[in-house]
Scaffold this motif. Structure first.
Motif, short mmCIF file in Angstrom:
data_model
loop_
_atom_site.label_atom_id
_atom_site.label_comp_id
_atom_site.label_asym_id
_atom_site.label_seq_id
_atom_site.Cartn_x
_atom_site.Cartn_y
_atom_site.Cartn_z
N MET A 50 0.83 -1.20 0.00
CA MET A 50 0.00 0.00 0.00
C MET A 50 0.87 1.26 0.00
O MET A 50 0.56 2.23 -0.68
CB MET A 50 -0.93 0.02 1.21
CG MET A 50 -1.91 1.17 1.17
SD MET A 50 -3.07 1.19 2.53
CE MET A 50 -2.05 1.84 3.83
N GLY A 75 -0.53 10.72 -1.89
CA GLY A 75 -0.79 9.48 -2.61
C GLY A 75 -1.11 8.32 -1.69
O GLY A 75 -1.99 7.51 -1.97
N ALA A 135 1.27 6.50 -6.83
CA ALA A 135 0.06 7.28 -7.11
C ALA A 135 0.26 8.74 -6.76
O ALA A 135 -0.22 9.63 -7.47
CB ALA A 135 -1.13 6.71 -6.34
N ALA A 147 -5.74 4.30 -6.88
CA ALA A 147 -5.05 5.14 -5.90
C ALA A 147 -4.71 6.50 -6.50
O ALA A 147 -4.78 7.52 -5.81
CB ALA A 147 -3.78 4.44 -5.41
N THR A 148 -4.36 6.53 -7.78
CA THR A 148 -4.07 7.79 -8.44
C THR A 148 -5.33 8.65 -8.53
O THR A 148 -5.29 9.86 -8.30
CB THR A 148 -3.48 7.56 -9.84
OG1 THR A 148 -2.28 6.78 -9.70
CG2 THR A 148 -3.14 8.87 -10.52
N ALA A 184 -4.55 6.51 -1.66
CA ALA A 184 -4.67 5.06 -1.84
C ALA A 184 -5.57 4.46 -0.77
O ALA A 184 -6.40 3.59 -1.05
CB ALA A 184 -3.30 4.40 -1.80
N ILE A 217 2.40 1.55 -3.60
CA ILE A 217 1.36 1.97 -4.54
C ILE A 217 0.96 3.42 -4.27
O ILE A 217 0.79 4.21 -5.20
CB ILE A 217 0.14 1.03 -4.45
CG1 ILE A 217 0.51 -0.32 -5.05
CG2 ILE A 217 -1.07 1.62 -5.15
CD1 ILE A 217 -0.51 -1.40 -4.82
N GLY A 218 0.86 3.80 -3.02
CA GLY A 218 0.54 5.17 -2.67
C GLY A 218 1.62 6.15 -3.11
O GLY A 218 1.33 7.26 -3.56
N SER A 273 -4.70 -1.19 -8.98
CA SER A 273 -4.54 -0.55 -7.67
C SER A 273 -3.89 0.82 -7.81
O SER A 273 -4.31 1.78 -7.16
CB SER A 273 -3.69 -1.43 -6.76
OG SER A 273 -4.34 -2.64 -6.50
N ILE A 274 -2.87 0.92 -8.66
CA ILE A 274 -2.22 2.21 -8.90
C ILE A 274 -3.20 3.17 -9.56
O ILE A 274 -3.25 4.36 -9.21
CB ILE A 274 -0.94 2.04 -9.75
CG1 ILE A 274 0.12 1.30 -8.94
CG2 ILE A 274 -0.41 3.38 -10.23
CD1 ILE A 274 1.34 0.92 -9.72
#
Length: 84
Positions: free
Chosen positions: A9, A38, A16, A67-68, A42, A12-13, A63-64
Motif C-alpha cells: 500500500m 498518494g 500514485a 489510488a491515483t 490510496a 502503490i501510494g 490498484s495504482i
C-alpha cells in the motif's frame, strides 16, 4: 494488516502520489508531500470505491489507477480548501 500488504500500500501510494503530482501541476506539495497525499489517496480509494460499487481488483496496475484517482481527488479538494 500484514507487513507485506502495508508495504504494498505504501509503494502503490507513493507511485500514485507521484503520478497525481504530475497530473495536477501547480497543485502539488513537492515530491514528499505528493507521496504522502498518494498514500492517503490510496487508503481513501481502497475504502470509498468498493463502497460505491467499483471493484479495485487484485492487480498492481488497477490498484495504482484507483489510488491515483483517489490522490487526484484529494489534491483537488486540498487545493479548494487551501484557496479559501
Amino acid at each position: 494488516m500484514e507487513f507485506s500488504s502495508l508495504l504494498a500500500m505504501l509503494i502503490i501510494g507513493a507511485i500514485a502520489g507521484w503520478l497525481s503530482g504530475r497530473i495536477m501541476k501547480g497543485r502539488g506539495f513537492g515530491v514528499i508531500g505528493n507521496i504522502i497525499v498518494g498514500i492517503v489517496g490510496a487508503f481513501l480509494a481502497g475504502t470509498i470505491f468498493p463502497a460505491l460499487g467499483f471493484s479495485v481488483g487484485g492487480g498492481m496496475v488497477s490498484s495504482i489507477f484507483f489510488a491515483t484517482i483517489g490522490a487526484v481527488i484529494l489534491l483537488f479538494l486540498i487545493g479548494l480548501v487551501k484557496k479559501v
